[in-house]
Design an enzyme around this catalytic site. Sequence first.
Site, PDB file in Angstrom:
ATOM      1  N   CYS A 216      -2.289 -18.623  12.749  1.00  0.00           N
ATOM      2  CA  CYS A 216      -0.913 -19.515  13.734  1.00  0.00           C
ATOM      3  C   CYS A 216      -1.724 -20.603  14.998  1.00  0.00           C
ATOM      4  O   CYS A 216      -0.791 -21.529  14.882  1.00  0.00           O
ATOM      5  CB  CYS A 216      -0.157 -18.304  14.132  1.00  0.00           C
ATOM      6  SG  CYS A 216      -1.014 -16.796  15.538  1.00  0.00           S
TER       7      CYS A 216
ATOM      8  N   THR B 167       0.608  -1.114   0.249  1.00  0.00           N
ATOM      9  CA  THR B 167       0.205   0.079   0.024  1.00  0.00           C
ATOM     10  C   THR B 167       1.211   1.630  -0.139  1.00  0.00           C
ATOM     11  O   THR B 167       0.663   2.089  -0.469  1.00  0.00           O
ATOM     12  CB  THR B 167      -0.569  -0.264   1.237  1.00  0.00           C
ATOM     13  OG1 THR B 167       0.157  -0.161   2.216  1.00  0.00           O
ATOM     14  CG2 THR B 167      -2.655  -1.140   0.952  1.00  0.00           C
TER      15      THR B 167
ATOM     16  N   HIS C 238       3.560 -17.866  21.001  1.00  0.00           N
ATOM     17  CA  HIS C 238       2.662 -17.551  21.661  1.00  0.00           C
ATOM     18  C   HIS C 238       2.799 -19.660  22.401  1.00  0.00           C
ATOM     19  O   HIS C 238       3.410 -20.121  22.112  1.00  0.00           O
ATOM     20  CB  HIS C 238       0.750 -18.807  21.018  1.00  0.00           C
ATOM     21  CG  HIS C 238       0.697 -17.391  20.164  1.00  0.00           C
ATOM     22  ND1 HIS C 238       0.493 -16.300  20.633  1.00  0.00           N
ATOM     23  CD2 HIS C 238       0.859 -17.340  18.516  1.00  0.00           C
ATOM     24  CE1 HIS C 238      -0.279 -15.481  19.514  1.00  0.00           C
ATOM     25  NE2 HIS C 238      -0.409 -16.448  18.677  1.00  0.00           N
TER      26      HIS C 238
HETATM   27  P1  NAD Z   1       0.654  -7.521   8.298  1.00  0.00           P
HETATM   28  O1  NAD Z   1      -0.469  -5.975   9.071  1.00  0.00           O
HETATM   29  O2  NAD Z   1       1.535  -7.625   8.497  1.00  0.00           O
HETATM   30  O3  NAD Z   1       0.191  -7.183   6.637  1.00  0.00           O
HETATM   31  C1  NAD Z   1      -0.406  -6.865   6.111  1.00  0.00           C
HETATM   32  C2  NAD Z   1      -0.641  -6.260   5.747  1.00  0.00           C
HETATM   33  O4  NAD Z   1      -0.680  -5.660   3.994  1.00  0.00           O
HETATM   34  C3  NAD Z   1       0.383  -4.570   5.402  1.00  0.00           C
HETATM   35  O5  NAD Z   1       1.738  -4.218   4.660  1.00  0.00           O
HETATM   36  C4  NAD Z   1      -0.139  -3.555   5.442  1.00  0.00           C
HETATM   37  O6  NAD Z   1      -0.027  -2.492   4.727  1.00  0.00           O
HETATM   38  C5  NAD Z   1      -1.057  -4.527   3.841  1.00  0.00           C
HETATM   39  N1  NAD Z   1      -2.385  -4.764   2.730  1.00  0.00           N
HETATM   40  C6  NAD Z   1      -3.499  -3.681   3.817  1.00  0.00           C
HETATM   41  N2  NAD Z   1      -4.814  -3.163   3.188  1.00  0.00           N
HETATM   42  C7  NAD Z   1      -3.820  -3.787   1.962  1.00  0.00           C
HETATM   43  C8  NAD Z   1      -4.377  -3.867   1.149  1.00  0.00           C
HETATM   44  N3  NAD Z   1      -6.126  -3.800   1.399  1.00  0.00           N
HETATM   45  N4  NAD Z   1      -4.041  -4.364  -0.304  1.00  0.00           N
HETATM   46  C9  NAD Z   1      -3.000  -4.468  -0.052  1.00  0.00           C
HETATM   47  N5  NAD Z   1      -2.452  -4.956   0.647  1.00  0.00           N
HETATM   48  C10 NAD Z   1      -2.647  -3.972   1.861  1.00  0.00           C
HETATM   49  O7  NAD Z   1      -0.429  -8.573   8.841  1.00  0.00           O
HETATM   50  P2  NAD Z   1      -0.270  -9.506   9.016  1.00  0.00           P
HETATM   51  O8  NAD Z   1       0.158 -10.132  10.448  1.00  0.00           O
HETATM   52  O9  NAD Z   1       1.341 -10.133   8.071  1.00  0.00           O
HETATM   53  O10 NAD Z   1      -1.596 -10.876   8.489  1.00  0.00           O
HETATM   54  C11 NAD Z   1      -2.218 -11.283   7.631  1.00  0.00           C
HETATM   55  C12 NAD Z   1      -3.645 -11.922   7.793  1.00  0.00           C
HETATM   56  O11 NAD Z   1      -2.228 -12.697   7.948  1.00  0.00           O
HETATM   57  C13 NAD Z   1      -4.096 -11.827   8.582  1.00  0.00           C
HETATM   58  O12 NAD Z   1      -5.442 -12.263   8.222  1.00  0.00           O
HETATM   59  C14 NAD Z   1      -3.980 -12.607   9.492  1.00  0.00           C
HETATM   60  O13 NAD Z   1      -5.156 -12.806  10.846  1.00  0.00           O
HETATM   61  C15 NAD Z   1      -2.885 -13.919   9.299  1.00  0.00           C
HETATM   62  N6  NAD Z   1      -2.139 -13.895   9.928  1.00  0.00           N
HETATM   63  C16 NAD Z   1      -1.099 -13.225  11.147  1.00  0.00           C
HETATM   64  C17 NAD Z   1      -0.357 -14.014  12.172  1.00  0.00           C
HETATM   65  C18 NAD Z   1       0.239 -12.954  13.053  1.00  0.00           C
HETATM   66  O14 NAD Z   1       0.671 -13.700  13.881  1.00  0.00           O
HETATM   67  N7  NAD Z   1       0.797 -12.320  12.510  1.00  0.00           N
HETATM   68  C19 NAD Z   1       0.046 -15.092  11.861  1.00  0.00           C
HETATM   69  C20 NAD Z   1      -0.976 -15.956  11.231  1.00  0.00           C
HETATM   70  C21 NAD Z   1      -1.596 -15.225  10.391  1.00  0.00           C
END
Ligand code: NAD
Length: 338
Positions: free
Chosen positions: A140, A34, A220
């Site tokens: 996770c 973004t 965790h």
């Molecule tokens: P994050 O916030 O670290 O990364 C998300 C990224 O997407 C950011 O860089 C943000 O700027 C970008 N973004 C926002 N809106 C956007 C759009 N419309 N188009 C393209 N990019 C966009 O989030 P994350 O922790 O990587 O989580 C992503 C997914 O993974 C979620 O569903 C989360 O629940 C899941 N998840 C996260 C974890 C964790 O611990 N971080 C673990 C397992 C699963």
Amino acid sequence: MIKVAVNGYGTIGKRVADAISKQSDMKLLGVVKTKPDFLAKMALQRGYNLYAASPESLETFKKAKMEAKGTFKELLPEAEVIVDATPSGTGKQNKPLYTENGSKAIFEGGEKPDIAEASFCAQVNYDKAVNKKYIRIVSCNTTGLCRTLSTLDKAYGIESADAVLIRRAADPNDPETGPINGIVLDPPHIPSHHGPDVQTVLPHIKITTMAVTVPTTLMHIHAIHTRVKQPTTKEDVVQTFHKATRIMTIPPEDGITSTNQAAEYARELGRTRSDLYEIPVWEESVGVIDGKDVYYFQGVHQEANVVPENVDAIRAVTGFNSAEESIQRTNESLGILH
Ligand code: NAD
């Protein structure tokens, strides 16, 4: 070569992009950001094609004099599979775009189960994802629970399970989320949503979960109790975990009794970003009472454990139908011990 795009280049997206670029049967077409921040710079340094999420965001890249190839909509038609690693709930907003374009999509655990045809954990239900269009990698915590519970279920049959989840407050790079000085009932009600989420992958397992959040960022910890059908021993349970893929048993002599030591171990293994893709199970913590009540502590490196799952899901949705071979290839490429 399976052509893949990663939409959302944050904690999960950047790791999945790196993992895809290590697969001999996949081509990473580009990653979508973004804004032109340090992560965008790093993506370019890694040689990835960078795309802006929208025309407005493309303007911010131009202003920052950072090379973006275009917008996500321009990348979309090229990709066979999109990994949507945008923040929780954004995947739901993006799905109509994928449907319109006819692309297959992998969603993450922050999305509701009904976004996809199946919720996925490779070593449990890879087959359910073969040739499907939309798959959701479970969170996770759920991935961690599914890996060890399915292993015990296969070996002894699970009558029931309950788990207390001690959750990290935030990811290490998050400057805003707490708590910084408290233990939060998260959620205050019991059961928490984690049990039903496990059942999206293992519907036959009766499981109850409860969770608290603590001021730490590394991992965790889960304290788990299962009642198994077939009697067993501590030694047998340790061996059963030891033999299972993506589970790492920690022997007492390693001297690892905390999440920070586990993270240090990952660093010593030479893992990028100290990623622990495996679920560590502490051998000392495994206790078997009266042959059928099995107890153990396990860790979950929240930033890393779902990464191999994403790689396997890409193979599955594009028709590769051997779970075992996909898991082996992914493991080898990421340096997962077994
Ligand atoms: P994050 O916030 O670290 O990364 C998300 C990224 O997407 C950011 O860089 C943000 O700027 C970008 N973004 C926002 N809106 C956007 C759009 N419309 N188009 C393209 N990019 C966009 O989030 P994350 O922790 O990587 O989580 C992503 C997914 O993974 C979620 O569903 C989360 O629940 C899941 N998840 C996260 C974890 C964790 O611990 N971080 C673990 C397992 C699963």
